[in-house]
Scaffold this motif. Structure first.
Motif, PDB file in Angstrom:
ATOM      1  N   SER A  22      44.520  40.998  51.047  1.00 34.08           N
ATOM      2  CA  SER A  22      43.125  41.388  50.875  1.00 34.08           C
ATOM      3  C   SER A  22      42.167  40.529  51.694  1.00 34.08           C
ATOM      4  CB  SER A  22      42.748  41.367  49.403  1.00 34.08           C
ATOM      5  OG  SER A  22      42.899  40.073  48.873  1.00 34.08           O
ATOM      6  N   ARG A  41      40.528  47.536  46.507  1.00 34.49           N
ATOM      7  CA  ARG A  41      41.921  47.116  46.324  1.00 34.49           C
ATOM      8  C   ARG A  41      41.990  45.878  45.429  1.00 34.49           C
ATOM      9  NH1 ARG A  41      45.471  43.593  49.402  1.00 34.49           N
ATOM     10  NH2 ARG A  41      47.593  44.146  48.864  1.00 34.49           N
ATOM     11  N   GLU A  42      41.098  44.936  45.666  1.00 32.18           N
ATOM     12  CA  GLU A  42      41.063  43.718  44.850  1.00 32.18           C
ATOM     13  C   GLU A  42      40.708  44.041  43.401  1.00 32.18           C
ATOM     14  OE1 GLU A  42      38.363  41.219  46.990  1.00 32.18           O
ATOM     15  OE2 GLU A  42      39.810  40.862  48.602  1.00 32.18           O
ATOM     16  N   LYS A  44      41.252  46.897  41.865  1.00 34.49           N
ATOM     17  CA  LYS A  44      42.398  47.591  41.270  1.00 34.49           C
ATOM     18  C   LYS A  44      43.451  46.588  40.802  1.00 34.49           C
ATOM     19  CE  LYS A  44      45.618  51.358  42.176  1.00 34.49           C
ATOM     20  NZ  LYS A  44      46.079  52.342  43.159  1.00 34.49           N
ATOM     21  N   ALA A  45      43.720  45.570  41.603  1.00 35.26           N
ATOM     22  CA  ALA A  45      44.697  44.536  41.225  1.00 35.26           C
ATOM     23  C   ALA A  45      44.208  43.748  40.013  1.00 35.26           C
ATOM     24  CB  ALA A  45      44.963  43.611  42.403  1.00 35.26           C
ATOM     25  N   GLN A  48      44.572  45.878  36.907  1.00 37.39           N
ATOM     26  CA  GLN A  48      45.967  45.976  36.481  1.00 37.39           C
ATOM     27  C   GLN A  48      46.392  44.711  35.730  1.00 37.39           C
ATOM     28  OE1 GLN A  48      48.151  48.679  36.716  1.00 37.39           O
ATOM     29  NE2 GLN A  48      49.241  47.389  35.265  1.00 37.39           N
ATOM     30  N   LYS A  49      45.974  43.560  36.244  1.00 37.90           N
ATOM     31  CA  LYS A  49      46.316  42.296  35.589  1.00 37.90           C
ATOM     32  C   LYS A  49      45.671  42.215  34.203  1.00 37.90           C
ATOM     33  CE  LYS A  49      46.720  37.379  36.391  1.00 37.90           C
ATOM     34  NZ  LYS A  49      46.527  36.270  37.303  1.00 37.90           N
TER      35      LYS A  49
END
Length: 132
Positions: A22, A41-42, A44-45, A48-49
């Motif tokens: 990223s 993208r960051e 989304k990660a 998820q965490k």
């Protein structure tokens, strides 16, 4: 419409290409859309965490604790969204708004993940932790 920036950030997350790194992504982003994709993208990660941490904690608490955790998480989500809407008011209407909103949501999501994770790793003798 205060949910429009969050909806846009969510749509960005759903269409983000799978770049390897990223930070390299942001370094190579030359357009606002490319930057939005990197930040998406960051986010989304981070989301998820948070979801993984939440589910792990939910599986370890009592029935009463699970009810309270669900209630607290719903309230936290509403607060996070309202806070980021407030924090990004200065960019409303601009092309950078969705990126700023996603960055705010990511930052608060990371903080909530750390907060929930702390409940999974209580220090012995800490009576304010792990009693759910």
């Amino acid at each position: 419409m205060r949910l429009r920036p969050l909806l846009l950030a969510t749509l960005v997350c759903a269409t983000v290409p799978a770049w390897a790194d990223s930070s390299a992504c942001m370094d190579n982003a030359s357009t606002q859309m490319a930057m939005n994709e990197c930040v998406g993208r960051e986010l989304k990660a981070a989301d998820q965490k948070l979801n993984d941490t939440y589910r792990t904690l939910l599986s370890k608490v009592s029935k009463e604790g699970a009810e309270q955790l669900r209630k607290a998480q719903r309230a936290w989500l509403a607060w996070r969204d309202a806070q980021c809407t407030f924090d990004t008011m200065g960019t409303r209407g601009g092309s950078i708004n969705s990126m700023q909103t996603a960055m705010c949501v990511e930052k608060l999501t990371q903080a909530q993940t750390a907060h929930l994770a702390a409940q999974l790793h209580c220090k012995e003798g800490d009576v304010s932790c792990g009693g759910q």
